[in-house]
Design an enzyme around this catalytic site. Structure first.
Site, PDB file in Angstrom:
ATOM      1  CB  SER A   1      33.788  83.822  50.608  1.00 47.31           C
ATOM      2  OG  SER A   1      33.620  85.220  50.481  1.00 47.31           O
TER       3      SER A   1
ATOM      4  CE1 TYR B   1      38.953  84.280  52.055  1.00 49.00           C
ATOM      5  CE2 TYR B   1      37.243  85.550  50.939  1.00 49.00           C
ATOM      6  CZ  TYR B   1      37.642  84.725  51.970  1.00 49.00           C
ATOM      7  OH  TYR B   1      36.732  84.332  52.922  1.00 49.00           O
TER       8      TYR B   1
END
Length: 255
Positions: free
Chosen positions: A147, A160
């Protein structure tokens, strides 16, 4: 020559987390290029739905139930794939979660651990599960879905982001150790895409205002905009590329 470089006809590709979000787009993209696709996730019924869609378009696919946090389940996925298709050529470690938003000072250890287990340990277990076959045949492709938050912090998703940052290091480590077996390991780091975007965000307007302000292209991405890099890294066109992370985020992480 170009068509030959990107040819995936008859290759077998496993897409974890292939039953939802960008995973569906990935599975269909591989099938459209003639690959055999394994759609793996914890929701077998959803996997079957995606497989039906692939088969309706003339592709070949197999649904497999996968508990990403279980070594036994990961190995079972690899074995079932080999039994059905006879080979594993590409593994896409796409399965991931971001089940809550919280600042780090209030993030519960149990929540942090769950995210690490799925997003990082799960990718390791699946990579390890296919490694014996790839090592024995002397080639293979592993693509980890990281990400852009691995490079640029975003409020509320610290756990995350940490997991996706560690996934980039896992990518480099596996590339270094398995390169001698002609296995390439790379990562794609998407920004915020139109498929399953920020499902747990309460104040969507404020959240995306910040994201778009930091994104030179001024918009979220489309899941289909991942396909070019995905097919590159899965095909012979990337035969001398390994240990790399491609950011597909409208420039947010690097501008």
């Amino acid at each position: 020559m170009l068509a030959e470089l990107f040819n995936l006809e008859g290759k077998t590709v496993i897409v974890t987390g292939g039953s939802r979000g960008i995973g569906v787009t990935m599975a269909k993209a591989f099938a459209n290029e003639g690959a055999n696709v394994v759609v793996a996730s914890r929701n077998l019924d959803k996997c079957k739905e995606v497989v039906e869609q692939v088969e309706e378009q003339g592709g070949k696919a197999l649904p497999i139930e996968l508990d990403i946090r279980s070594e036994e389940s990961a190995r079972s996925m690899a074995n079932k794939t080999l039994e059905h298709f006879g080979s594993i050529d590409v593994l896409v470690n796409n399965a991931g979660i971001s089940p809550f938003m919280a600042p780090m000072e209030t993030t519960k250890p149990s929540g942090f651990e769950k995210i690490i287990d799925v997003n990082l340990t799960g990718a390791f277990l699946c990579s390890q599960a296919v490694s014996e076959h790839m090592i024995s045949k002397g080639n293979g492709k592993i693509i980890n879905i990281s990400s852009s938050s691995a490079a640029v912090p975003v409020k509320g998703i610290g756990a995350y982001a940490v997991s996706k940052t560690a996934l980039i290091q896992l990518t480099k480590t596996l590339a270094y150790e398995w390169g001698k077996h002609n296995i390439t390991v790379n990562a794609i780091a998407p920004g915020f895409m139109d498929a399953g975007v920020a499902e747990n965000v309460q104040d969507q307007d404020q959240f995306f205002e910040e994201i778009l302000y930091r994104t030179p292209l001024g918009r979220t991405g489309k899941a289909t905009e991942l396909v070019g890099a995905l097919l590159l890294l899965a095909s012979d066109a990337s035969s001398y590329i390994t240990g790399q992370t491609i950011f597909i985020d409208g420039g947010a992480a690097n501008c």
